[in-house]
Design an enzyme around this catalytic site. Structure first.
Site, PDB file in Angstrom:
ATOM      1  N   TYR A 129      -3.873   4.607  10.904  1.00  0.00           N
ATOM      2  CA  TYR A 129      -2.634   4.913  10.699  1.00  0.00           C
ATOM      3  C   TYR A 129      -2.297   6.094  11.783  1.00  0.00           C
ATOM      4  CZ  TYR A 129       0.573   7.446   7.585  1.00  0.00           C
ATOM      5  OH  TYR A 129       1.810   8.109   7.016  1.00  0.00           O
ATOM      6  N   LYS A 180      -0.894   0.820  10.944  1.00  0.00           N
ATOM      7  CA  LYS A 180       0.313   1.404  10.260  1.00  0.00           C
ATOM      8  C   LYS A 180       1.050   2.052  11.330  1.00  0.00           C
ATOM      9  CE  LYS A 180       2.127   4.286   6.345  1.00  0.00           C
ATOM     10  NZ  LYS A 180       1.773   5.156   5.364  1.00  0.00           N
TER      11      LYS A 180
END
Length: 271
Positions: free
Chosen positions: A122, A150
């Site tokens: 992320y 992400k």
């Protein structure tokens, strides 16, 4: 393992007595999958995991594990305790410390080596304060055990464009900035993790599956309205107004969304 499509990072709904509204969470999970989501995210930031007790986190994780297993759907799990039954672990680039790109790569290499499942890294620099160049992103993609990212850089910058122009083989790019998901999909992103997709899930799933600019413009307006206050406050207010969760409550340090934000979000929901 193949990642891609729409993943909904589920909120944690609360009952009027402050407890986790288990039945509502169960229904939200099925609603998302019924509307075309490829999978769910358990205990991501949208779920307010730091405000949950250990028992509550276990309750949420067990419920979503059971739903995704029964529905043959994917489950990405945030947090330090990721079961081996999950599809992937959502792993944040180290926040606050600013360890530099070498430190980030070393950290993620160590996490991947001990993780029972592949990592989805992320990258959200406006929260972590740790920028990463496209060279660093390619180094991360080459780590054994890293399946994808992400990507939530706050916009489409030069490094994002360079990454999408030369994507690492077998590396999944999932958009994580709701308002700019349409242009990222146009550049070739493989899917998305979108809190906005609690609302109009089918429309977001359709955008991810078959990008279409007019739909992207409409959903960008909705996403902007849903993020007018700290996530997930407006989303919870909308879901409560729609009768899908018992309260719009969040836990401190978050405060409930204001009435004007709720009204604007409801107006932006596609007919």
């Amino acid at each position: 393992m193949t990642l891609g499509g729409l993943y909904v990072p589920l909120i944690t709904p609360f009952a009027s007595d402050g407890s986790v509204a288990v039945a509502a969470l169960h229904q939200l999970a099925h609603d998302a999958l019924d509307a075309g989501a490829a999978g769910l995210v358990a205990l991501g930031t949208t779920a307010e995991p730091s405000a949950l007790t250990g028992t509550e986190r276990s309750t949420v994780l067990d419920l979503l594990t059971n739903v995704t297993r029964d529905r043959s759907a994917q489950l990405i799990v945030g947090g330090p305790a990721v079961p081996g039954t999950a599809t992937a672990a959502l792993t944040l680039v180290p926040p606050f410390l600013r360890p530099g790109e070498d430190g980030v790569v070393a950290h993620l290499t160590a996490v991947a080596a001990r993780s029972p499942v592949p990592l989805v890294v992320y990258h959200v620099p406006y929260r972590t304060a740790q920028p990463l160049s496209v060279t660093a992103l390619h180094r991360i993609a080459a780590i054994d055990g890293v399946a994808g990212i992400k990507l939530a850089t706050g916009g489409i910058d030069a490094d994002v464009i360079a990454l999408m122009a030369d994507p690492p083989p077998g590396f999944t790019v999932l958009g994580g900035d709701d308002v700019v998901i349409s242009p990222l999909l146009a550049l070739g992103a493989h899917g998305a993790i979108l809190a906005s997709a609690h609302v109009a899930t089918g429309s977001y799933a359709g955008l991810v599956t078959s990008w279409e600019p007019a739909l992207g413009h409409r959903l960008a307006r909705l996403s902007a309205a849903l993020f007018a206050e700290p996530n997930p406050t407006v989303i919870k207010a909308v879901l409560h107004a729609q009768g899908r969760i018992p309260t719009p409550d969040v836990r401190l340090p978050l405060l409930p969304a204001g009435t004007p934000s709720l009204a604007a979000a409801l107006e932006a929901v596609p007919a």
